[in-house]
Design an enzyme around this catalytic site. Structure first.
Site, PDB file in Angstrom:
ATOM      1  CG  HIS A 187      -2.266   0.630   0.964  1.00  0.00           C
ATOM      2  ND1 HIS A 187      -2.613   1.868   1.451  1.00  0.00           N
ATOM      3  CD2 HIS A 187      -3.341   0.194   0.264  1.00  0.00           C
ATOM      4  CE1 HIS A 187      -3.851   2.174   1.072  1.00  0.00           C
ATOM      5  NE2 HIS A 187      -4.310   1.164   0.344  1.00  0.00           N
ATOM      6  CG  HIS A 287      -6.404  -0.377  -8.001  1.00  0.00           C
ATOM      7  ND1 HIS A 287      -7.024   0.849  -7.871  1.00  0.00           N
ATOM      8  CD2 HIS A 287      -6.110  -0.777  -6.744  1.00  0.00           C
ATOM      9  CE1 HIS A 287      -7.089   1.177  -6.595  1.00  0.00           C
ATOM     10  NE2 HIS A 287      -6.549   0.206  -5.889  1.00  0.00           N
TER      11      HIS A 287
END
Length: 384
Positions: A187, A287
């Site tokens: 992340h 994504h």
């Protein structure tokens, strides 16, 4: 000639922005232009692009419109402008598919596959209780999972941080066995030295990939990280065009790219990014922690891309506390999950129908989602 005559934007929970574009023959196309936490800013960019370049124009000249929106601005690229272009592009492809009575993938060359595997999120921002969640998702038929690796970190942190992250991964691996894939999302929270240490420590539990091991502004560090691990490296959700992806293709450090169909210029651009990736033997895994329009756009590109590996989707993700992906669809069965796969939609355009009554109700609600600002124990701001 058919013309674009009107549009409307709907900011809706949990954190999405939907675009409705209408043409003079009554055809409606849908797009999802959003930067999570910056909906009002993206709204302004969408309005500016449509008002200046597209109203009154033929909706079917998609490539020309894309080039006009991109090159018509002296300053270009970045999350806001590329997300605005992305949502408009999705809506134009939806219109074009409906005009020809065909799914978008048929207009892009036809199917390279009949269905695409999806993965399911487990855990939250600060991952915990992942073992039970993993087992539950596998019982429901999912064959791939993804979890956050860590919460906030110091730039160089202590061994307990490594141990805790590895323990969570080990717990999931032991619960689901070796036939289930586990993606581990760093992340962008992890510095280069910590990324190398974490990757090495996680190797015995064979993650499917480590995602965004460093922030994209540090992509030059990826070859060094790749040299320290055999785990495939994935990145790309915060990269917005084929020009942003050039470096990671050329340096050979990335194995899976993750462009976002609502951030990286839409269907038109991500199809090109996928083709570039294929030339470098890099897999595609778009994504998509977003809504049904973005997911549909992803699946159409997955369907035509030979190098598509797996698709993210946000059903029951920890952000979706009030409304979820399927709630906005007139027919939610279009995204039925079967043995961890979803079929390519066979309806015209995107192949989904938005429940406009429900959408209008949700648009009346106040939406003000922003990601949290995390601080270390010394008070300094760190990555979320």
């Amino acid at each position: 000639m058919t013309e674009i005559i009107d549009y409307e934007l709907y900011e809706v929970p949990p954190r999405w922005l939907f675009l409705r574009v209408e043409t003079s023959d009554g055809t409606v196309g849908w797009g999802e232009p959003i930067v999570e936490g910056r909906a009002k800013t993206v709204r302004g960019a969408v309005e500016e692009l449509l008002e200046n370049y597209l109203l009154g124009q033929d909706p079917h000249r998609i490539e020309d419109h894309w080039q006009t929106m991109y090159r018509g601005g002296f300053y270009r690229g970045g999350p806001i402008l590329m997300s605005a272009i992305a949502g408009i592009d999705q809506a134009l492809w939806d219109i074009k598919g409906k005009h020809f009575g065909a799914p978008i993938y048929e207009l892009l060359g036809g199917k390279a596959r009949n269905r695409i595997r999806v993965y399911q999120w487990i855990g939250g921002d600060r991952p915990s209780e992942v073992g039970d969640a993993a087992a539950e998702k596998v019982d429901r038929g999912f064959t791939a999972l993804k979890m956050n690796a860590t919460s906030e970190l110091r730039r160089v942190d202590n061994p307990a941080v490594i141990d805790n992250a590895v323990d969570r991964l080990r717990e999931v691996r032991e619960r689901v066995g070796p036939e289930i894939d586990i993606g581990v999302d760093f992340h962008g929270r992890v510095s280069k030295p910590m990324a190398k240490r974490l990757a090495k420590a996680m190797e015995p539990y064979d993650p499917m990939f480590i995602e965004e091991p460093v922030l994209p502004e540090h992509n030059d560090a990826l070859p060094d990280i790749a040299a320290h691990t055999t785990i495939p490296i994935a990145t790309g959700e915060r990269m917005y065009s084929r020009w942003d992806f050039k470096e990671v293709f050329e340096n050979g450090a990335v194995d899976v790219i993750q462009p976002d169909l609502s951030h990286a210029g839409g269907i038109t651009e991500v199809k090109k990014i996928a083709a570039m990736a294929e030339a470098y033997d890099v897999a595609l895994a778009p994504h998509c922690p977003l809504g049904p329009i973005a997911l549909a756009a992803c699946v159409h590109v997955d369907t035509i891309a030979p190098n598509a590996l797996i698709q993210e989707q946000s059903l029951n993700i920890h952000y979706n506390e009030t409304t979820d992906v399927l709630d906005y669809l007139a027919d939610p069965h279009v995204f039925e999950y079967d043995d961890g796969f979803i079929d390519a939609p066979d309806g015209p355009g995107l192949g989904i129908d938005i429940d406009e009554g429900y959408l209008a109700e949700q648009a009346e609600r106040t939406v003000n989602w922003h990601n949290p600002v995390w601080r270390r124990d010394d008070g300094s701001v760190t990555e979320w």
